[in-house]
Design an enzyme around this catalytic site. Structure first.
Site, mmCIF file in Angstrom:
data_model
loop_
_atom_site.group_PDB
_atom_site.id
_atom_site.type_symbol
_atom_site.label_atom_id
_atom_site.label_comp_id
_atom_site.label_asym_id
_atom_site.label_seq_id
_atom_site.Cartn_x
_atom_site.Cartn_y
_atom_site.Cartn_z
ATOM 1 C CG ASP A 48 39.038 50.936 48.462
ATOM 2 O OD1 ASP A 48 38.219 50.210 47.847
ATOM 3 O OD2 ASP A 48 38.712 51.993 49.053
ATOM 4 C CE LYS A 78 38.823 53.815 46.157
ATOM 5 N NZ LYS A 78 38.108 54.993 46.671
ATOM 6 C CG ASP A 104 41.824 52.178 51.778
ATOM 7 O OD1 ASP A 104 41.773 53.168 52.531
ATOM 8 O OD2 ASP A 104 40.815 51.637 51.293
ATOM 9 N NE ARG A 127 31.602 54.365 55.101
ATOM 10 C CZ ARG A 127 31.218 55.530 54.588
ATOM 11 N NH1 ARG A 127 29.947 55.922 54.690
ATOM 12 N NH2 ARG A 127 32.083 56.301 53.964
HETATM 13 N N1 BES Z 1 39.748 54.357 50.918
HETATM 14 C C1 BES Z 1 38.737 55.257 50.532
HETATM 15 C C2 BES Z 1 38.948 56.659 51.087
HETATM 16 C C3 BES Z 1 40.157 57.407 50.619
HETATM 17 C C4 BES Z 1 40.051 58.347 49.612
HETATM 18 C C5 BES Z 1 41.377 57.216 51.217
HETATM 19 C C6 BES Z 1 41.162 59.069 49.212
HETATM 20 C C7 BES Z 1 42.480 57.943 50.822
HETATM 21 C C8 BES Z 1 42.371 58.870 49.812
HETATM 22 C C9 BES Z 1 37.373 54.767 51.017
HETATM 23 O O1 BES Z 1 37.213 53.399 51.100
HETATM 24 C C10 BES Z 1 36.366 55.286 50.035
HETATM 25 O O2 BES Z 1 36.437 54.896 48.902
HETATM 26 N N2 BES Z 1 35.467 56.153 50.485
HETATM 27 C C11 BES Z 1 34.502 56.749 49.643
HETATM 28 C C12 BES Z 1 33.185 56.737 50.374
HETATM 29 C C13 BES Z 1 32.016 57.111 49.515
HETATM 30 C C14 BES Z 1 31.718 55.989 48.540
HETATM 31 C C15 BES Z 1 30.821 57.356 50.390
HETATM 32 C C16 BES Z 1 34.943 58.176 49.348
HETATM 33 O O3 BES Z 1 35.466 58.817 50.246
HETATM 34 O O4 BES Z 1 34.778 58.616 48.222
HETATM 35 ZN ZN ZN Z 2 38.980 52.312 51.440
HETATM 36 ZN ZN ZN Z 3 36.620 52.520 49.271
#
Ligand code: BES
Ligand code: ZN
Ligand code: ZN
Length: 491
Positions: free
Chosen positions: A266, A273, A284, A347
């Site tokens: 991811d 990111k 992920d 999601r």
């Molecule tokens: N895979 C990430 C979530 C994650 C974060 C997993 C840290 C493990 C460690 C997910 O896909 C993500 O990026 N979520 C975002 C959502 C936001 C953009 C609303 C997040 O949590 O920052």
């Molecule tokens: Zn993710």
């Molecule tokens: Zn993500």
């Protein structure tokens, strides 16, 4: 990793032929059993250690004695069980793990452990084996130099009672959890969606499970567009795994669907990111790996309920073909989604997978996903968040998790949280505001899980451990496998 052998023996621990003998001793039982039986044998050594506070039976503490008198084994390891009355099965699992981590060495010893016999010996044997298998796991499969080579060659459990079934269960569960950890440990260049599907196919063949893998053309034909939208930026094609366990005589009409997020890497996509710690995003796919591990164990444990693991797998990349923020996609359910942030991709793939689970006839759902950073802020790396639309179903999963030592915490799902999930131009946006991010993520999933009883596990914190523990190495934890196995066995 050398694979261990496992055996039971009725020979007393002091007479067993092994490189090391392990005694589990408690904080508050230093004078009596089992200390005193061994006090004599060891010429008063154990009470002396307690008196000098060198070893006092504290939880997960260990003391290694070389060439002990009274024992046939060349080493005697004392491992602390804490207070005897508090040494529940989840704690005993950890005690078994701590013994193995203290004894793993390049010499690859055989070890004998005396089963405490405080409750059901079969259950004690099961958790000791689970703890041992989990503790012997190593993440250094890619090292060719400075390989530490530590392992245990074999484990012998000393007990007067027959406990073969406990031994078999412990092995199946421990090895399945390690199967899941191995998938999570593999990096994004190795474990692509195609490779994950290949591993799942091999696993299913070995375990005697049915598997079907839907590739790009089938996913397009099915119109799984929230899933495909995430995948479109990557050169790696997506895969949706459907692994089926069917009991010989189903005792119930129930059909458990285990849906797991498997984003093999991811980057965040166009909503990219920060580069710091981005490498961690190889984990992920831990939700999908947990579901594959759980169904692998269930194939051996044979519950009386139908179980289907549904694992959507994609890579989330930025590219000229990638999904843009603002894109609107139509999910398999027909609901439209405005993709405001391409990093909220889990999601999106789960939305289509949850709808598909309903189409496959599942009556009860659990999903597991490394879904949000926000759950890590809320609960740290210890507990996973459990969100649900059905109190009864959630209570069952919470009980299963507690029974097997996996820590969950129930999270709120008030309807009012939906106020934060409104799009002016589509049915749903894929993100809410900054606040309560793990809850709005769960509310989003709920739109695709209703009306079936469903629990969502956000394992973003628990799936990967940064620190070594006395009983476990740092790295992938395999979180979820044991709770889901227990849940299916009790259906
Ligand atoms: N895979 C990430 C979530 C994650 C974060 C997993 C840290 C493990 C460690 C997910 O896909 C993500 O990026 N979520 C975002 C959502 C936001 C953009 C609303 C997040 O949590 O920052
Ligand atoms: Zn993710
Ligand atoms: Zn993500």
């Amino acid at each position: 990793m050398v694979s261990m052998t496992f055996d039971l023996t009725k020979t007393a621990i002091e007479a067993v032929e092994a490189d090391a003998a392990v005694l589990i001793l408690f904080e508050d039982e230093q004078g009596d059993r089992p200390g005193d039986r061994f006090a004599e044998l060891t010429d008063g050594l154990i009470p002396e250690l307690y008196k000098r506070k060198e070893f006092a039976g504290k939880f997960l503490n260990t003391a290694l004695i070389h060439r002990p008198t009274g024992f046939r084994a060349g080493r005697l390891l004392l491992v602390g069980g804490g207070k005897a009355t508090e040494c529940t099965l989840p704690r005993l699992r950890r005690v078994g793990g701590a013994a193995i981590r203290a004894l793993r060495s390049a010499a690859k010893p055989t070890i004998a452990i005396e089963v405490p016999g405080r409750e059901s010996v079969e259950s004690e044997v099961q958790v000791l084996i689970e703890g041992a298998v989990l503790a012997d796991y190593a993440v250094d499969t890619y090292k060719t130099i400075d390989v530490d080579n530590k392992a245990i060659a074999g484990i012998l459990l000393c007990t007067q009672e027959g406990a073969e079934a406990g031994l078999a269960r412990g092995r199946a569960i421990g090895e399945s959890q390690n199967f899941s950890r191995g998938l999570v440990n593999d990096p994004g260049n190795v474990l692509t969606p195609t490779e994950l599907a290949a591993r799942a196919t091999t696993m299913a063949g070995e375990a005697g499970l049915e598997i079907e893998v839907l590739r790009q053309p089938q996913l397009e034909a099915l119109k799984m567009k929230t899933l495909l939208g995430v995948s479109q930026g990557s050169d790696q094609p997506p895969a949706l795994m459907i692994v089926r366990y069917r009991p010989e005589n189903a005792a119930s009409e129930q059909h458990l669907g285990l849906v797991g997020k498997a984003v093999t890497f991811d980057t965040g996509g166009i909503s990219i990111k920060p580069s710091k710690d981005m490498h961690e995003m190889k984990y992920d796919m831990a939700g999908g790996a947990a579901m594959l591990g759980a169904i692998r164990a269930l194939a051996a444990l044979k519950p009386n309920v139908a179980v289907t693991a549904i694992v959507p797998s994609v890579e989330n990349m930025p590219s000229a073909k990638a999904q843009r923020p603002g894109d609107i996609v139509t999910s398999l359910s027909g609901k439209t989604v405005e993709v405001l942030n391409t990093d909220a991709e889990g999601r999106l793939i789960l939305a289509d997978a949850l709808t598909y689970a309903q189409q496959l006839g599942c009556t009860h759902l659990v999903d597991a996903a490394t879904l949000t950073g926000s759950i890590v802020v809320a609960l740290g790396h210890l507990r996973s968040g459990a969100f649900s639309n059905n109190d009864n179903w959630q209570t069952k999963l919470l009980a299963s998790a507690a029974a097997v030592g996996e820590k969950l915490w129930p999270m709120p799902m008030d309807d009012e949280y939906m106020d934060d999930l409104k799009s002016p131009i589509a049915d749903l946006p894929n993100i809410g505001s900054r606040w309560g991010g793990s809850i709005t993520a769960a509310m989003f999933l709920k739109q695709f899980a209703d009306p079936l009883p469903w629990v969502h596990l956000d394992i973003a914190g628990s799936a990967w451990q940064d620190k070594d523990a006395p009983d476990l190495p740092s790295g992938p934890s395999g979180f979820g496998v044991r709770a889901l196995v227990d849940l299916a066995m009790k259906m």
